[in-house]
Design an enzyme around this catalytic site. Sequence first.
Site, PDB file in Angstrom:
ATOM      1  N   HIS A  60      88.301  58.013  26.587  1.00  0.00           N
ATOM      2  CA  HIS A  60      87.707  56.841  27.247  1.00  0.00           C
ATOM      3  C   HIS A  60      86.906  56.101  26.179  1.00  0.00           C
ATOM      4  O   HIS A  60      85.859  56.594  25.756  1.00  0.00           O
ATOM      5  CB  HIS A  60      86.768  57.274  28.375  1.00  0.00           C
ATOM      6  N   PHE A  61      87.402  54.949  25.743  1.00  0.00           N
ATOM      7  CA  PHE A  61      86.768  54.271  24.609  1.00  0.00           C
ATOM      8  C   PHE A  61      85.959  53.026  25.000  1.00  0.00           C
ATOM      9  O   PHE A  61      85.435  52.323  24.140  1.00  0.00           O
ATOM     10  CB  PHE A  61      87.808  53.942  23.536  1.00  0.00           C
ATOM     11  N   ARG A  62      85.884  52.694  26.287  1.00  0.00           N
ATOM     12  CA  ARG A  62      84.868  51.783  26.827  1.00  0.00           C
ATOM     13  C   ARG A  62      85.024  50.303  26.511  1.00  0.00           C
ATOM     14  O   ARG A  62      84.150  49.518  26.901  1.00  0.00           O
ATOM     15  CB  ARG A  62      83.455  52.214  26.393  1.00  0.00           C
ATOM     16  N   ASN A  92      89.797  53.261  32.831  1.00  0.00           N
ATOM     17  CA  ASN A  92      88.561  52.961  33.564  1.00  0.00           C
ATOM     18  C   ASN A  92      87.545  52.202  32.714  1.00  0.00           C
ATOM     19  O   ASN A  92      86.375  52.575  32.619  1.00  0.00           O
ATOM     20  CB  ASN A  92      87.935  54.233  34.153  1.00  0.00           C
ATOM     21  N   HIS A 174      93.673  62.683  37.310  1.00  0.00           N
ATOM     22  CA  HIS A 174      92.401  63.394  37.415  1.00  0.00           C
ATOM     23  C   HIS A 174      92.395  64.019  38.806  1.00  0.00           C
ATOM     24  O   HIS A 174      92.385  63.303  39.804  1.00  0.00           O
ATOM     25  CB  HIS A 174      91.247  62.392  37.280  1.00  0.00           C
ATOM     26  N   HIS A 228      92.864  67.833  32.158  1.00  0.00           N
ATOM     27  CA  HIS A 228      91.663  68.703  32.135  1.00  0.00           C
ATOM     28  C   HIS A 228      91.612  69.779  33.236  1.00  0.00           C
ATOM     29  O   HIS A 228      90.791  69.735  34.142  1.00  0.00           O
ATOM     30  CB  HIS A 228      90.371  67.892  32.137  1.00  0.00           C
ATOM     31  N   ASP A 298      89.220  64.270  26.506  1.00  0.00           N
ATOM     32  CA  ASP A 298      88.525  63.526  27.568  1.00  0.00           C
ATOM     33  C   ASP A 298      87.236  62.891  27.018  1.00  0.00           C
ATOM     34  O   ASP A 298      86.253  62.755  27.753  1.00  0.00           O
ATOM     35  CB  ASP A 298      88.232  64.426  28.776  1.00  0.00           C
ATOM     36  N   HIS A 302      78.521  58.447  26.853  1.00  0.00           N
ATOM     37  CA  HIS A 302      77.438  57.750  27.555  1.00  0.00           C
ATOM     38  C   HIS A 302      76.229  57.858  26.650  1.00  0.00           C
ATOM     39  O   HIS A 302      76.110  58.833  25.897  1.00  0.00           O
ATOM     40  CB  HIS A 302      77.120  58.434  28.894  1.00  0.00           C
TER      41      HIS A 302
HETATM   42  O1  DOR Z   1      83.320  63.241  33.018  1.00  0.00           O
HETATM   43  C1  DOR Z   1      84.130  62.327  33.010  1.00  0.00           C
HETATM   44  N1  DOR Z   1      83.803  61.140  32.475  1.00  0.00           N
HETATM   45  N2  DOR Z   1      85.329  62.503  33.545  1.00  0.00           N
HETATM   46  C2  DOR Z   1      86.173  61.478  33.728  1.00  0.00           C
HETATM   47  O2  DOR Z   1      87.228  61.690  34.245  1.00  0.00           O
HETATM   48  C3  DOR Z   1      85.792  60.121  33.331  1.00  0.00           C
HETATM   49  C4  DOR Z   1      84.809  60.159  32.264  1.00  0.00           C
HETATM   50  C5  DOR Z   1      84.184  58.821  31.954  1.00  0.00           C
HETATM   51  O3  DOR Z   1      84.925  57.851  31.823  1.00  0.00           O
HETATM   52  O4  DOR Z   1      82.967  58.751  31.808  1.00  0.00           O
END
Ligand code: DOR
Length: 435
Positions: A60-62, A92, A174, A228, A298, A302
Site C-alpha cells: 500500500h503506497f498511498r 485503497n 482480504h 496474508h 502488506d 501510517h
Molecule cells: O493493516 C492493514 N492496513 N491491512 C490492510 O489490509 C490495509 C492496510 C492499510 O492500507 O493501511
Amino acid sequence: MKTLIKNSTVVLPDAEERCDVLIENGVIAVIGAAVHTQADEVIDAAGLHLLPGVIDDQVHFREPGLTHKEDLRTASRACARGGVTSFLEMPNTRPATISCDALHEKLALAADRSLVNYGFYIGATPDNVVELQRARRTPGIKIFIGSSTGNLLVDEQEALERIFAETSLPICAHCEDEATVRANSAALNGGSDYADHSRIRDNKAAIIATRRAVELAERHRHQFHVLHVSTAEEIEFLRTTSELISGEACPHHLLFSTDDYQRLGSLVQMNPSIKSPADVEAVWQGLLQGVLEVVATDHAPHTLAEKQQPYPQSPSGLPAVENSLALMLNQVHYGRCTLAQVVQWMCSAPARIWSLKGKGAIREGFDADLVLVDLSLKQEVRNEQQLTRCGWSPWHGETLTGWPVRTLVHGQTVWCAGQFDEQVRGREIEFDRSA
Ligand code: DOR
C-alpha cells in the site's frame, strides 16, 4: 549497454552456482562459467549471492491521496534498498483505484516517480464489474471481503457472485468476515487496548471469510489468491483446496504474535491481526509444506503520530518493504528455511501466480531485475535509517544477518552501498496471460 556480474554465487531456478552473468540492454543475456566478453561495466561480486529481485505482490503506497504517509518515490526507494525490484500495489488509495481511468493515472504517476517496476490492482466495488472487465494493464482484481483501511468493501453475496462469475482477471482478497468483526467489536464495546484488536479480528473472522471466498472461486472456476493468511484454521483448510487457489504469508504473521502487543502496542496492529504463537507456527508450517506459496509484506505505512492514538482510533498497518528480504535471510541464517525457499516465496511464486512476463528467475532472456546479497552481513534495523516516509519499523533495534547490498532494475544499479541512482526508473510490468 553490457554489464558483467562476476564471481557471485547465482541462485538459479534449480541450483546455486558460482558463475558469471552477462546483462545486455536490461536483459539477462548469458549465464555461464567465466563469461569472456567486453562489458561497459564489470561488477566483481565475489563472496555475494545473486538473487532475482524480490516481487512484492502486496503493498500500500498511498499515492494518490495519502502522501503524508508515503508516496511512490519514497516507497520505491525503500523497495530498491530492500532488494524489491517489482511491486504490485493495492487500490485503497484516495481516490480508490476502482476504474480504468484511475488505474491509468496511477501507472502514469509511477512512470514518472518509481525507481522500481510497478503494477497496480483494480479494486472491486459492489457495482464496478464493467470496469473490472475492461481492465488490462493490471495483475488482477482486489476484493476487500471485510473492511480495512479505506472504504473498499464488498460483503453482499450477490455482488461477490457477479464479480467471480463475470470477470476473468485473477482475483485476490482480504479475508476477514465483516459480521464477525462487528459482533466481536460490539461485545468488547469497540475495544480499549491494542491487544483487543486480535480479539475483534479473531481466527473465526479469518476462516469464515477465507472459506467463503474460496467456495466462490472454486464454484466459478476462478483463479484466486488468499492474501496474508494468519491462522492455523486457514492453513488446514487450504490443504484441501484446488489448484485454482494460492495463498500468502506476511513477515509480520511469521515473526510477531499476540505476545508482542505488550512490547510494541499499535506498531503490530494490522489487518488481519497478529495471532497466537500456535498460529504463527502453523503459518510457518504452511509455507514450509507448500500450502502457502508467497511471502509478501502488506507494507502499510501510517505515521507514528497516527499509530500512537489510543485503540481503536489507531490505524492498522506497518511498513516492511525495505526489511522483508533481510528478515527472511535472517531466517535462513537461523536455519528456519533455505535460501532457495526464500527465492521461491518472494520471487518465482509471485511471478508465476500473477503471470509476470520475464520476471522471477535468473534465466537467459529474463529481465535483469537482480539483487546481490551478503549472507553474513549483520546490521541493525534503525528507525532513523528507514526510507519509508513514515520513518519507523516494528523491527527497530533488531540485528539481522543477511542483507541486500546492491539492487539492479533492468540491468541498471539503482542502489548500492547506501547510494541511489535517482535517474533510474522502473517499468510497467507486463502480464503474459496467454496460457
Ligand atoms: O493493516 C492493514 N492496513 N491491512 C490492510 O489490509 C490495509 C492496510 C492499510 O492500507 O493501511
